[in-house]
Design an enzyme around this catalytic site. Sequence first.
Site, short mmCIF file in Angstrom:
data_model
loop_
_atom_site.label_atom_id
_atom_site.label_comp_id
_atom_site.label_asym_id
_atom_site.label_seq_id
_atom_site.Cartn_x
_atom_site.Cartn_y
_atom_site.Cartn_z
N THR A 291 68.33 17.98 20.38
CA THR A 291 67.23 17.07 20.67
C THR A 291 66.53 17.55 21.94
OG1 THR A 291 68.39 15.53 22.16
CG2 THR A 291 68.70 15.21 19.79
N CYS A 292 65.53 16.79 22.39
CA CYS A 292 64.82 17.21 23.59
C CYS A 292 65.68 17.08 24.84
CB CYS A 292 63.53 16.39 23.76
SG CYS A 292 63.79 14.62 23.90
N ALA B 46 54.97 11.88 19.33
CA ALA B 46 53.53 11.78 19.55
C ALA B 46 52.96 10.51 18.93
CB ALA B 46 52.84 13.01 18.96
N ARG C 83 69.37 17.28 24.67
CA ARG C 83 70.73 17.79 24.52
C ARG C 83 70.83 18.87 23.45
NH1 ARG C 83 74.19 14.25 24.89
NH2 ARG C 83 72.78 12.64 25.65
N GLU D 32 57.02 12.41 15.46
CA GLU D 32 57.38 11.02 15.72
C GLU D 32 57.12 10.60 17.16
OE1 GLU D 32 58.98 7.21 14.64
OE2 GLU D 32 58.06 8.88 13.58
N SER E 267 71.99 8.68 26.24
CA SER E 267 70.57 9.05 26.17
C SER E 267 69.90 8.92 27.52
CB SER E 267 69.85 8.14 25.16
OG SER E 267 70.37 8.32 23.86
#
Length: 431
Positions: free
Chosen positions: A46-47, A188, A49, A186, A103
């Site tokens: 993900t952005c 954006a 991890r 998603e 998160s």
Amino acid sequence: MLSVATVNHHTASLDVREKISVAENELDDLLVRVQRHLGPTAIISTCNRLEFYTTGTENLEQLTTYLQQETHMNETEVQDYFRIYQGESAVRHLYRVSSGLESLVIGEAEILGQVRTAFAHAADSGVDDSMLVRLFHGAIRAGRRVRSETSIGHRSVSVSSIAVQKIRDHHNDLQKANVLIIGAGEAARLIAESLVEQDVSQIYVANRTQSRAESLAKELDGIAVQYSNLMEVVNDVDVVITATGAPGTLINFEEMNKTIQFRQNTPLLIMDIGLPRDVEPRVSDLPNVTYFDMEALQEIAAENGKARAQEIRAAEHLIEEELKEFSVWLENLQTQPTIASLSARSEKIRKDAVEKSLRRLHLDEAQQDEIDALTRAIVKRILHDPIVALREYGNQDTHYVEVVHKLFGLNDEFPSLTDLSVSDQPEDDRL
């Protein structure tokens, strides 16, 4: 032995994370490479991890050596930026991740879907390892419970929502602002929808795939612009938001410097939540340019975490409950195939004997059912004590398993461990 190697926003800066980020279209090839070296593996990317979950090696040296090879880091860098957990600690980590406790924005909902996607990618690549199957099923269930049984997800907060909060805090009048959204994914879309709620003056959408830009622009009642005309549009807007996940920089310092010359001191706010970053960070040195990236959102995210301390404690309690469930399953993992094989062999012997006898006795259907039920009950009673002993002692001492194999003449053709682990799951927990 289950192991996880993770680099995330807690352990490494954005500069480090973007260097080792994995584009979505590169993930399948990465899985193939990892499994060639480490065995059964699932990857969460993900952005914030990059995580490798593997049961293929207990050797930490082998794992760290591979991480050096894959990420082009040296040994010291791997030790500085990656955290490696094994056994119960690895399980707890994934359960916390899927519940949103690890998160950047505590309690955000997107991560549960990302965990599902990671498991689906692993399954599509051929991974059928029983421990990984059970691990991810358990993590998804833990994430569901945390969201449904605590209030941690009741206040909708995400990276997108705090990005909009940051924009709102630094722009005097969004209702008069023209906004350019670069990207049509998603993240954006969520930011754009929030800005529409702020009643911004005009939204423009740009994306490498024009049809996606047009689709999002239509949803937002905005205007799709040609990607090739990106800098011309930048010249006419007040806010630029980028969230593409593209492998390289979309807007560099030189391009922005030229554009600034034509803006006549009009302020420009740039929110870059791409990984790697879409805009060269040096643009913040230009006059009248305010630049934010993911790290600029951490202060707001930290305040969000403090406000949710009580919810976090409730979530952690549920995670420990789920962790106990996994531990019980893990304890039975060694003996379960033997128990299944013993039951299957006994049932075959019973069934063969009953069928042979019934052919001679010529009983009616009711009498046959009675004989069948009686023999089932006898077999169940005979097996009860051996199975209880196996469950109690077999996980600590393999000698018990070996003795049962010899006493009952069991072969090695056990039911699939993966089948056993999946069948233990409630129907609605299967993927």
